[in-house]
Write a protein that holds these residues in place. Structure first.
Motif, mmCIF file in Angstrom:
data_model
loop_
_atom_site.group_PDB
_atom_site.id
_atom_site.type_symbol
_atom_site.label_atom_id
_atom_site.label_comp_id
_atom_site.label_asym_id
_atom_site.label_seq_id
_atom_site.Cartn_x
_atom_site.Cartn_y
_atom_site.Cartn_z
ATOM 1 N N TYR A 42 13.056 67.489 26.398
ATOM 2 C CA TYR A 42 11.997 67.053 25.490
ATOM 3 C C TYR A 42 10.679 66.836 26.221
ATOM 4 C CZ TYR A 42 15.460 66.613 21.836
ATOM 5 O OH TYR A 42 16.429 66.895 20.911
ATOM 6 N N PHE A 91 9.576 59.962 23.115
ATOM 7 C CA PHE A 91 10.652 59.048 22.752
ATOM 8 C C PHE A 91 12.007 59.730 22.840
ATOM 9 C CE2 PHE A 91 7.222 56.620 20.645
ATOM 10 C CZ PHE A 91 7.470 55.380 21.221
ATOM 11 N N LEU A 92 12.077 60.973 22.372
ATOM 12 C CA LEU A 92 13.334 61.720 22.486
ATOM 13 C C LEU A 92 13.692 61.981 23.947
ATOM 14 C CD1 LEU A 92 12.916 64.259 19.550
ATOM 15 C CD2 LEU A 92 14.424 62.268 19.635
ATOM 16 N N TRP A 94 12.952 59.966 26.428
ATOM 17 C CA TRP A 94 13.471 58.691 26.943
ATOM 18 C C TRP A 94 14.911 58.482 26.489
ATOM 19 C CZ3 TRP A 94 8.544 55.973 24.839
ATOM 20 C CH2 TRP A 94 7.463 56.269 25.671
ATOM 21 N N ARG A 95 15.175 58.867 25.241
ATOM 22 C CA ARG A 95 16.554 58.750 24.743
ATOM 23 C C ARG A 95 17.493 59.661 25.539
ATOM 24 N NH1 ARG A 95 17.696 60.404 18.803
ATOM 25 N NH2 ARG A 95 18.582 62.215 19.779
ATOM 26 N N GLU A 96 17.002 60.824 25.889
ATOM 27 C CA GLU A 96 17.794 61.751 26.699
ATOM 28 C C GLU A 96 18.062 61.160 28.086
ATOM 29 O OE1 GLU A 96 17.629 66.501 27.815
ATOM 30 O OE2 GLU A 96 16.101 65.644 26.500
ATOM 31 N N VAL A 98 18.331 57.964 28.746
ATOM 32 C CA VAL A 98 19.345 56.920 28.542
ATOM 33 C C VAL A 98 20.726 57.550 28.450
ATOM 34 C CG1 VAL A 98 20.197 55.207 26.883
ATOM 35 C CG2 VAL A 98 17.779 55.244 27.497
ATOM 36 N N GLN A 99 20.841 58.680 27.744
ATOM 37 C CA GLN A 99 22.126 59.366 27.616
ATOM 38 C C GLN A 99 22.636 59.871 28.957
ATOM 39 O OE1 GLN A 99 21.283 62.362 24.687
ATOM 40 N NE2 GLN A 99 21.499 60.937 22.972
ATOM 41 N N TYR A 114 9.947 56.017 33.162
ATOM 42 C CA TYR A 114 9.663 55.377 31.875
ATOM 43 C C TYR A 114 8.257 54.782 31.862
ATOM 44 C CZ TYR A 114 14.576 55.551 30.386
ATOM 45 O OH TYR A 114 15.811 55.960 29.998
#
Length: 186
Positions: A42, A91-92, A94-96, A98-99, A114
């Motif tokens: 992303y 944001f996506l 950052w979510r990636e 975290v995953q 971040y």
């Protein structure tokens, strides 16, 4: 106003240079191996979106010179929309992260990713607010021929458009540089 913008750009550049230097130092001193996690796709997509937004804001000056307020409004709206898409893709990303197990409060180098990308989004949001105000002024001016003529002939509005485009191109170039650092060190 131009001097204030340039001083602000120098301050922003200084802040990001210091943060990137700290990120590089932390990354190397902790001996974190590169390529441990795949780079968030992303972030790559958001870079393409931001480059497209740089193109659209670049067209604004030409449209202003041609007295085409309707197309100028579309151009500014497209740039604003692409800025929103960029923010959403961040944001996506950052979510990636975290995953992948890279958390804000985990490894220091992950925290820098971040922090740096979030600060960039904050600066982009400032530019988006300015673009929104400019867009609303253009929409207001295009509805009346007299206001449109005053808007087009007023050097103050031309300067505002120039300032917005300069800031937007700067923020885009800054992200490309940050992206390159993240890409090569991640």
């Amino acid at each position: 106003m131009l001097l204030v913008l340039y001083l602000g750009l120098v301050a922003i550049t200084s802040m990001f240079v210091i943060l990137v230097g700290a990120y590089i130092h932390t990354h190397h001193s902790n001996e974190v191996p590169s390529g441990l996690h795949p780079f968030p796709r992303y972030f790559s997509l958001s870079t393409i979106v931001l480059l497209l937004s740089s193109y659209t804001i670049g067209q604004a000056r030409t449209l202003y010179q041609r007295d085409d307020l309707v197309a100028l409004a579309r151009c500014l709206a497209a740039t604003l929309l692409l800025g929103c898409v960029f923010s959403g893709l961040q944001f996506l990303g950052w979510r990636e992260l975290v995953q992948q197990g890279v958390f804000f409060s985990g490894e220091a180098s992950g925290t820098y990713i971040y922090l740096i990308s979030a600060l960039h989004v904050v600066h982009l949001l400032g530019g988006m607010l300015y673009l929104l105000v400019l867009l609303l002024r253009v929409i207001h001016a295009e509805r009346d021929a007299i206001r449109a003529l005053v808007f087009i002939r007023n050097p103050y509005y031309r300067r505002q458009l120039t300032l917005a485009a300069t800031y937007w191109h700067f923020i885009d170039a800054l992200w490309v540089a940050l992206f390159a650092v993240f890409l090569f060190l991640y």
